[in-house]
Design a protein around this motif. Structure first.
Motif, PDB file in Angstrom:
ATOM      1  N   THR A   1     -29.183 -26.709  16.179  1.00  0.00           N
ATOM      2  CA  THR A   1     -30.415 -26.534  16.939  1.00  0.00           C
ATOM      3  C   THR A   1     -30.515 -25.108  17.453  1.00  0.00           C
ATOM      4  OG1 THR A   1     -31.650 -27.240  18.904  1.00  0.00           O
ATOM      5  CG2 THR A   1     -29.254 -27.411  18.996  1.00  0.00           C
ATOM      6  N   GLU A   2     -31.744 -24.605  17.511  1.00  0.00           N
ATOM      7  CA  GLU A   2     -31.968 -23.244  17.989  1.00  0.00           C
ATOM      8  C   GLU A   2     -32.154 -23.172  19.497  1.00  0.00           C
ATOM      9  OE1 GLU A   2     -35.406 -21.917  15.948  1.00  0.00           O
ATOM     10  OE2 GLU A   2     -34.444 -21.781  13.982  1.00  0.00           O
ATOM     11  N   GLN A   3     -32.304 -24.309  20.143  1.00  0.00           N
ATOM     12  CA  GLN A   3     -32.721 -24.302  21.546  1.00  0.00           C
ATOM     13  C   GLN A   3     -31.714 -23.631  22.469  1.00  0.00           C
ATOM     14  OE1 GLN A   3     -33.617 -28.605  21.714  1.00  0.00           O
ATOM     15  NE2 GLN A   3     -35.572 -27.948  22.566  1.00  0.00           N
ATOM     16  N   ILE A   4     -30.431 -23.944  22.301  1.00  0.00           N
ATOM     17  CA  ILE A   4     -29.436 -23.365  23.194  1.00  0.00           C
ATOM     18  C   ILE A   4     -29.397 -21.852  23.022  1.00  0.00           C
ATOM     19  CG2 ILE A   4     -26.996 -23.330  23.825  1.00  0.00           C
ATOM     20  CD1 ILE A   4     -26.788 -26.195  22.928  1.00  0.00           C
ATOM     21  N   GLY A   5     -29.430 -21.384  21.770  1.00  0.00           N
ATOM     22  CA  GLY A   5     -29.441 -19.946  21.536  1.00  0.00           C
ATOM     23  C   GLY A   5     -30.690 -19.280  22.100  1.00  0.00           C
ATOM     24  N   GLN A   6     -31.852 -19.931  21.937  1.00  0.00           N
ATOM     25  CA  GLN A   6     -33.085 -19.373  22.492  1.00  0.00           C
ATOM     26  C   GLN A   6     -33.040 -19.319  24.013  1.00  0.00           C
ATOM     27  OE1 GLN A   6     -35.703 -22.163  20.636  1.00  0.00           O
ATOM     28  NE2 GLN A   6     -36.299 -20.760  18.994  1.00  0.00           N
ATOM     29  N   THR A   7     -32.445 -20.329  24.618  1.00  0.00           N
ATOM     30  CA  THR A   7     -32.343 -20.336  26.084  1.00  0.00           C
ATOM     31  C   THR A   7     -31.423 -19.230  26.579  1.00  0.00           C
ATOM     32  OG1 THR A   7     -32.662 -22.738  26.066  1.00  0.00           O
ATOM     33  CG2 THR A   7     -31.799 -21.776  28.079  1.00  0.00           C
ATOM     34  N   LEU A   8     -30.309 -19.030  25.893  1.00  0.00           N
ATOM     35  CA  LEU A   8     -29.405 -17.946  26.284  1.00  0.00           C
ATOM     36  C   LEU A   8     -30.090 -16.593  26.132  1.00  0.00           C
ATOM     37  CD1 LEU A   8     -26.048 -19.208  24.711  1.00  0.00           C
ATOM     38  CD2 LEU A   8     -26.767 -19.328  27.102  1.00  0.00           C
ATOM     39  N   MET A   9     -30.904 -16.430  25.084  1.00  0.00           N
ATOM     40  CA  MET A   9     -31.640 -15.182  24.921  1.00  0.00           C
ATOM     41  C   MET A   9     -32.696 -15.017  26.016  1.00  0.00           C
ATOM     42  SD  MET A   9     -32.037 -14.617  20.805  1.00  0.00           S
ATOM     43  CE  MET A   9     -32.368 -16.309  20.324  1.00  0.00           C
ATOM     44  N   ALA A  10     -33.295 -16.146  26.443  1.00  0.00           N
ATOM     45  CA  ALA A  10     -34.267 -16.082  27.540  1.00  0.00           C
ATOM     46  C   ALA A  10     -33.592 -15.622  28.827  1.00  0.00           C
ATOM     47  CB  ALA A  10     -34.921 -17.442  27.740  1.00  0.00           C
ATOM     48  N   PHE A  11     -32.396 -16.161  29.101  1.00  0.00           N
ATOM     49  CA  PHE A  11     -31.650 -15.705  30.280  1.00  0.00           C
ATOM     50  C   PHE A  11     -31.348 -14.210  30.180  1.00  0.00           C
ATOM     51  CE2 PHE A  11     -30.095 -20.236  30.798  1.00  0.00           C
ATOM     52  CZ  PHE A  11     -30.807 -20.455  31.964  1.00  0.00           C
ATOM     53  N   GLY A  12     -30.932 -13.771  28.992  1.00  0.00           N
ATOM     54  CA  GLY A  12     -30.585 -12.372  28.823  1.00  0.00           C
ATOM     55  C   GLY A  12     -31.779 -11.447  28.990  1.00  0.00           C
ATOM     56  N   SER A  13     -32.943 -11.855  28.464  1.00  0.00           N
ATOM     57  CA  SER A  13     -34.120 -11.001  28.583  1.00  0.00           C
ATOM     58  C   SER A  13     -34.649 -10.959  30.016  1.00  0.00           C
ATOM     59  CB  SER A  13     -35.220 -11.487  27.638  1.00  0.00           C
ATOM     60  OG  SER A  13     -35.654 -12.783  28.008  1.00  0.00           O
ATOM     61  N   GLY A  14     -34.330 -11.974  30.814  1.00  0.00           N
ATOM     62  CA  GLY A  14     -34.774 -11.979  32.207  1.00  0.00           C
ATOM     63  C   GLY A  14     -34.060 -10.962  33.068  1.00  0.00           C
ATOM     64  N   GLY A  15     -32.813 -10.672  32.733  1.00  0.00           N
ATOM     65  CA  GLY A  15     -32.062  -9.686  33.513  1.00  0.00           C
ATOM     66  C   GLY A  15     -31.858 -10.120  34.950  1.00  0.00           C
ATOM     67  N   VAL A  16     -31.855  -9.157  35.843  1.00  0.00           N
ATOM     68  CA  VAL A  16     -31.576  -9.424  37.251  1.00  0.00           C
ATOM     69  C   VAL A  16     -32.817  -9.894  37.991  1.00  0.00           C
ATOM     70  CG1 VAL A  16     -30.782  -8.416  39.424  1.00  0.00           C
ATOM     71  CG2 VAL A  16     -29.666  -7.791  37.278  1.00  0.00           C
ATOM     72  N   THR A  17     -33.940  -9.259  37.738  1.00  0.00           N
ATOM     73  CA  THR A  17     -35.160  -9.559  38.502  1.00  0.00           C
ATOM     74  C   THR A  17     -36.190 -10.357  37.714  1.00  0.00           C
ATOM     75  OG1 THR A  17     -36.097  -7.415  37.882  1.00  0.00           O
ATOM     76  CG2 THR A  17     -34.879  -7.535  39.955  1.00  0.00           C
ATOM     77  N   GLY A  18     -36.029 -10.510  36.416  1.00  0.00           N
ATOM     78  CA  GLY A  18     -36.952 -11.306  35.625  1.00  0.00           C
ATOM     79  C   GLY A  18     -38.156 -10.524  35.137  1.00  0.00           C
ATOM     80  N   SER A  19     -38.872 -11.127  34.207  1.00  0.00           N
ATOM     81  CA  SER A  19     -40.068 -10.491  33.657  1.00  0.00           C
ATOM     82  C   SER A  19     -41.300 -10.735  34.510  1.00  0.00           C
ATOM     83  CB  SER A  19     -40.320 -11.015  32.234  1.00  0.00           C
ATOM     84  OG  SER A  19     -40.521 -12.418  32.247  1.00  0.00           O
ATOM     85  N   GLY A  20     -41.232 -11.663  35.443  1.00  0.00           N
ATOM     86  CA  GLY A  20     -42.380 -12.001  36.271  1.00  0.00           C
ATOM     87  C   GLY A  20     -42.982 -13.325  35.840  1.00  0.00           C
ATOM     88  N   LEU A  21     -43.469 -14.098  36.793  1.00  0.00           N
ATOM     89  CA  LEU A  21     -44.063 -15.391  36.478  1.00  0.00           C
ATOM     90  C   LEU A  21     -45.255 -15.214  35.543  1.00  0.00           C
ATOM     91  CD1 LEU A  21     -43.932 -17.215  39.941  1.00  0.00           C
ATOM     92  CD2 LEU A  21     -42.730 -17.867  37.851  1.00  0.00           C
ATOM     93  N   GLY A  22     -45.243 -15.983  34.463  1.00  0.00           N
ATOM     94  CA  GLY A  22     -46.322 -15.925  33.497  1.00  0.00           C
ATOM     95  C   GLY A  22     -46.181 -14.834  32.468  1.00  0.00           C
ATOM     96  N   GLN A  23     -45.110 -14.029  32.517  1.00  0.00           N
ATOM     97  CA  GLN A  23     -44.985 -12.898  31.612  1.00  0.00           C
ATOM     98  C   GLN A  23     -43.799 -13.008  30.667  1.00  0.00           C
ATOM     99  OE1 GLN A  23     -45.727  -8.991  33.529  1.00  0.00           O
ATOM    100  NE2 GLN A  23     -46.018 -10.132  35.432  1.00  0.00           N
TER     101      GLN A  23
END
Length: 493
Positions: A334-356
């Motif tokens: 499944t790709e979901q776990i890998g996609q979620t880990l990438m989402a965490f990584g792209s968020g960084g410390v402060t995040g991309s912002g709600l809705g972005q």
């Protein structure tokens, strides 16, 4: 809390001019005993206002990020949340005035943030196939959850009444846990038989079973704790329990394994068994029970994982979450776990912002199992830590309620409910972040799922009733009667 004894200096309390025998001074009914606590409903109301306003700001933030304007339903959302919170607060004022002032605002805030994120993912529906709007249904289930919360607060006069139904609770919980095995699983359930589907309606009985099982464990362990605390011998620094006392834990272990085999429900099995071991340790204070519980759970999971394909697939995905992105991905990956880990990584410390963010790429489970990935990308590590602090406060207030409870059943029940809540948060967060294999459970209050949000509102209600009983000031003892005045013999003569 210190005790303040205020004594009255009325002349009728005895003295040379009282005209009678000296009497003990009466204690005024203005003290608060060590077991009591002041009424904190005004504090709760102020915190509830914050718990409603913060999701409204988040709702506005999402609308501005997606459409460059305030969302049209912002006022309705705020009024709806405010009405639910106000009704719950007024019921608390009347039927549980001394309950903990933080639990209700914390649940309201988590529920509101979950609604905002589900609505935000609904807005990405045009980018995904078969992405139906889930926010209206989640709002309806939240209203039903608050209604059940109000019902428990009003109808449960004393939590100790639940102790009468110890073995009935066991029977009901086992029926709820076993029921999904007799219903066919849908393709979108991915092998797990944890739902009961009746047409378009579905329910997950395991969410309610965790509360009912906690009632059984509390009642059973309160009676059997002395026998279970006995040790027969000492081995490697641990007190080994007697052989006949291993019976209960073996039965619970076998039941959890059967659930895992017939329903392929790794999350409920872990929660069920872990809850019993934690409560057993609290009741007996024997570390040996924790060790035996861990060994049995690891052994059972290893046996089932080697024979059950669905569980084995989840363990393989945990060991190699990026296997699905290989040129030749293994079957069942499944790709979901890998996609979620990438989402965490792209968020960084402060995040991309709600809705972005782009966490909607997780697709079908982005609103349920993997909603933490959406929060992690758009709020970053800072937002994730804030969410975990909120969950930690719920658990802390529950355990504090257990410490303050005046009866052993209430103590064990509060510990069990708090532990069940904490275990569910750990299981879900651990699976999404790759710490443990994915279990398929939902994050309390945040994730899409009617059964979960309704059951967790009921859990909070029971904790508040125990808290109200624990913090309620104890009644002052009746004053000791003074010696009877001697009759006036001269007057009789």
């Amino acid at each position: 809390m210190s005790t303040f004894d205020l004594s009255s200096s009325s002349p009728n309390n005895g003295g040379p001019n009282s005209g009678g025998a000296a009497r003990p001074r009466r204690r005024e009914n203005t003290t608060i005993t060590p077991q009591g606590a002041p009424n904190r409903r005004n504090t709760e109301l102020a915190l509830l206002a914050f718990a409603v306003v913060l999701p409204m700001f988040a709702y506005a933030n999402v609308g501005l990020a997606l459409d460059k304007q305030l969302p049209t339903g912002m006022l309705k959302f705020g009024l709806g949340m405010g009405a639910l919170a106000l009704v719950a607060h007024l019921v608390m004022r009347r039927f549980a005035p001394y309950a903990d002032p933080l639990l209700l605002p914390l649940a309201t805030l988590l529920n509101g943030l979950g609604l905002v994120m589900i609505w935000r993912l609904d807005k990405a529906g045009k980018l995904l196939a078969n992405n139906a709007d889930a926010a209206p249904n989640q709002l309806m289930w939240s209203g039903l959850g608050v209604a059940l919360f109000v019902g428990v607060i009003i109808l449960l006069k004393d939590h100790r009444i639940l102790q009468r139904y110890t073995y009935i609770s066991m029977a009901v919980a086992l029926v709820l846990l076993a029921a999904p095995a007799f219903f066919p699983a849908r393709k979108q359930d991915f092998g797990a038989k944890i739902w009961i589907h009746l047409g378009s309606f579905s329910i997950q009985p395991g969410e309610f079973a965790k509360i009912i099982l906690t009632v059984f464990f509390a009642g059973y362990l309160m009676v059997k704790r002395d026998a279970l605390a006995l040790a027969s011998r000492r081995f490697m620094g641990l007190y080994l329990p007697r052989g006949r006392d291993l019976g209960p834990i073996i039965v619970v272990w076998l039941i959890s394994i059967l659930i895992l085999v017939f329903e392929t429900d790794l999350g409920s099995s872990f929660l069920f068994f872990g809850l019993f071991v934690v409560m057993l340790y609290v009741a007996t204070e024997r570390t040996s029970w924790i060790v035996f519980g861990l060994l049995m759970s690891i052994g059972g999971a290893a046996v089932v994982a080697s024979s059950e394909s669905h569980v084995k697939t989840r363990i393989d995905a945990w060991l190699d979450p990026m296997a699905a992105f290989a040129p030749k991905p293994p079957q069942g990956s499944t790709e979901q776990i890998g996609q979620t880990l990438m989402a965490f990584g792209s968020g960084g410390v402060t995040g991309s912002g709600l809705g972005q963010g782009r966490s909607w790429l997780i697709q079908f489970a982005a609103k349920s199992d993997f909603i933490l990935g959406s929060f992690g990308e758009e709020l970053g590590l800072t937002g994730m830590m804030a969410l975990f602090v909120l969950y930690g406060l719920v658990v802390q207030r529950g355990l504090r309620t257990a410490v303050a409870a005046r009866d052993p059943f209430g103590k064990l029940l509060a510990v069990g409910l708090s532990s069940a809540f904490a275990l569910q948060v750990f299981v879900v967060a651990g699976g999404v972040t790759g710490l443990i294999p994915l279990t398929g459970m939902t994050m309390p209050f945040l994730a899409q799922g009617g059964s979960s949000v309704v059951a967790n509102w009921a859990l909070i209600a029971v904790l508040l009733k125990i808290s109200d009983s624990a913090r309620r000031p104890a009644a002052d003892p009746a004053p000791a009667p003074g010696p009877a005045a001697e009759p006036n013999r001269a007057a009789q003569a």
